[in-house]
Design a protein around this motif. Structure first.
Motif, PDB file in Angstrom:
ATOM      1  N   VAL A  35      37.091  19.096  75.968  1.00 34.34           N
ATOM      2  CA  VAL A  35      36.521  18.957  74.726  1.00 34.34           C
ATOM      3  C   VAL A  35      34.746  19.120  74.784  1.00 34.34           C
ATOM      4  O   VAL A  35      34.290  19.548  73.765  1.00 34.34           O
ATOM      5  CB  VAL A  35      37.025  17.494  74.044  1.00 34.34           C
ATOM      6  CG1 VAL A  35      36.151  17.337  72.559  1.00 34.34           C
ATOM      7  CG2 VAL A  35      38.409  17.694  73.829  1.00 34.34           C
ATOM      8  N   THR A  36      34.321  18.552  75.682  1.00 31.87           N
ATOM      9  CA  THR A  36      33.023  18.447  75.601  1.00 31.87           C
ATOM     10  C   THR A  36      32.275  19.449  76.236  1.00 31.87           C
ATOM     11  O   THR A  36      31.008  19.956  75.942  1.00 31.87           O
ATOM     12  CB  THR A  36      32.508  17.181  76.382  1.00 31.87           C
ATOM     13  OG1 THR A  36      32.826  17.316  77.648  1.00 31.87           O
ATOM     14  CG2 THR A  36      32.866  15.771  75.634  1.00 31.87           C
ATOM     15  N   ALA A  37      32.844  20.318  77.024  1.00 31.65           N
ATOM     16  CA  ALA A  37      32.344  21.446  77.607  1.00 31.65           C
ATOM     17  C   ALA A  37      31.790  22.644  76.860  1.00 31.65           C
ATOM     18  O   ALA A  37      30.746  23.085  77.052  1.00 31.65           O
ATOM     19  CB  ALA A  37      33.421  22.186  78.976  1.00 31.65           C
ATOM     20  N   PRO A  38      32.498  22.992  75.774  1.00 33.49           N
ATOM     21  CA  PRO A  38      31.917  23.909  74.850  1.00 33.49           C
ATOM     22  C   PRO A  38      30.748  23.437  74.287  1.00 33.49           C
ATOM     23  O   PRO A  38      29.873  24.051  73.642  1.00 33.49           O
ATOM     24  CB  PRO A  38      33.006  24.266  73.955  1.00 33.49           C
ATOM     25  CG  PRO A  38      34.391  23.850  74.630  1.00 33.49           C
ATOM     26  CD  PRO A  38      33.965  22.985  75.548  1.00 33.49           C
ATOM     27  N   LEU A  39      30.631  22.086  73.928  1.00 36.12           N
ATOM     28  CA  LEU A  39      29.473  21.552  73.051  1.00 36.12           C
ATOM     29  C   LEU A  39      28.253  21.570  74.104  1.00 36.12           C
ATOM     30  O   LEU A  39      27.324  21.456  73.528  1.00 36.12           O
ATOM     31  CB  LEU A  39      29.958  20.029  72.648  1.00 36.12           C
ATOM     32  CG  LEU A  39      31.203  19.853  71.730  1.00 36.12           C
ATOM     33  CD1 LEU A  39      31.404  18.613  71.689  1.00 36.12           C
ATOM     34  CD2 LEU A  39      30.923  20.705  70.663  1.00 36.12           C
ATOM     35  N   LEU A  40      28.285  21.724  75.484  1.00 31.75           N
ATOM     36  CA  LEU A  40      27.280  21.654  76.216  1.00 31.75           C
ATOM     37  C   LEU A  40      26.425  23.101  76.323  1.00 31.75           C
ATOM     38  O   LEU A  40      25.477  22.943  76.916  1.00 31.75           O
ATOM     39  CB  LEU A  40      27.631  20.805  77.557  1.00 31.75           C
ATOM     40  CG  LEU A  40      28.168  19.537  77.435  1.00 31.75           C
ATOM     41  CD1 LEU A  40      28.547  19.188  78.971  1.00 31.75           C
ATOM     42  CD2 LEU A  40      27.024  18.514  76.954  1.00 31.75           C
TER      43      LEU A  40
END
Length: 145
Positions: A35-40
Motif C-alpha cells: 500500500v505504501t510503496a506507490p505513495l513513496l
C-alpha cells in the motif's frame, strides 16, 4: 484391594517452532509495503531517448546552434561559417532551412557555464522553427562535476 497403578504418559517435548504467528506478521507487513510503496515514488514521467553511446553518423551535415556564456546565439549551417544572430533572425533562418530539409540533424551546443535560461530559450526557438528533434552536444569522455 488391588492397588491401581496409574501410569502417566510422559509427553515428549516439541522441538518445532510454531510459525503461524510469523506468517501472520509477514502478511501484514507485505500488505503495508504494497500500500505504501506507490505513495513513496516521487517522480516525473519522462520519455527519454534511447542511446547506444555512439557518435551520430549522418549523411547530411548537421545544423549547429550554439549558445555562449554571454547568452549570444550562433548558427552554423552546412557549408557556411559560424555567424552570430539575434533570436528572431535565428528562428527565421532555421524555419526556412528546416522547411526545405526535413531530415537534417540539428544540434544544440552550450558551454557548462552558459545560462540555463538561454539554453531553454534556444530550444524554444528551435521548436518554433519547426525542428522536431534536437541533439545536445557534449564533450566525449568528460565527467560532469
Amino acid at each position: 484391594m488391588a492397588t491401581a497403578i496409574f501410569h502417566r504418559k510422559r509427553r515428549k517435548l516439541k522441538s518445532e517452532i510454531n510459525v503461524v504467528p510469523y506468517i501472520d506478521v509477514m502478511l501484514v507487513l507485505l500488505i503495508i509495503f504494497m500500500v505504501t510503496a506507490p505513495l513513496l515514488t516521487l517522480s516525473v514521467n519522462v520519455d527519454l531517448p534511447k542511446s547506444n553511446a555512439r557518435s551520430v553518423e549522418s549523411k547530411a551535415d548537421p545544423i549547429i546552434v550554439t549558445v555562449d556564456a554571454e547568452g549570444r546565439f550562433f548558427l552554423k549551417l552546412k557549408d557556411s561559417a559560424v555567424e552570430p544572430l539575434a533570436p528572431e533572425t535565428l528562428e527565421a533562418k532555421l524555419r526556412a532551412f528546416v522547411s526545405e530539409n526535413k531530415d537534417v540533424p540539428v544540434f544544440l551546443a552550450a558551454p557548462k557555464d552558459a545560462s540555463y535560461q538561454q539554453v531553454i530559450t534556444a530550444t524554444v526557438l528551435l521548436q518554433k522553427a519547426g525542428v522536431s528533434k534536437v541533439g545536445l552536444m557534449s564533450q566525449p569522455g568528460s565527467n560532469a562535476r
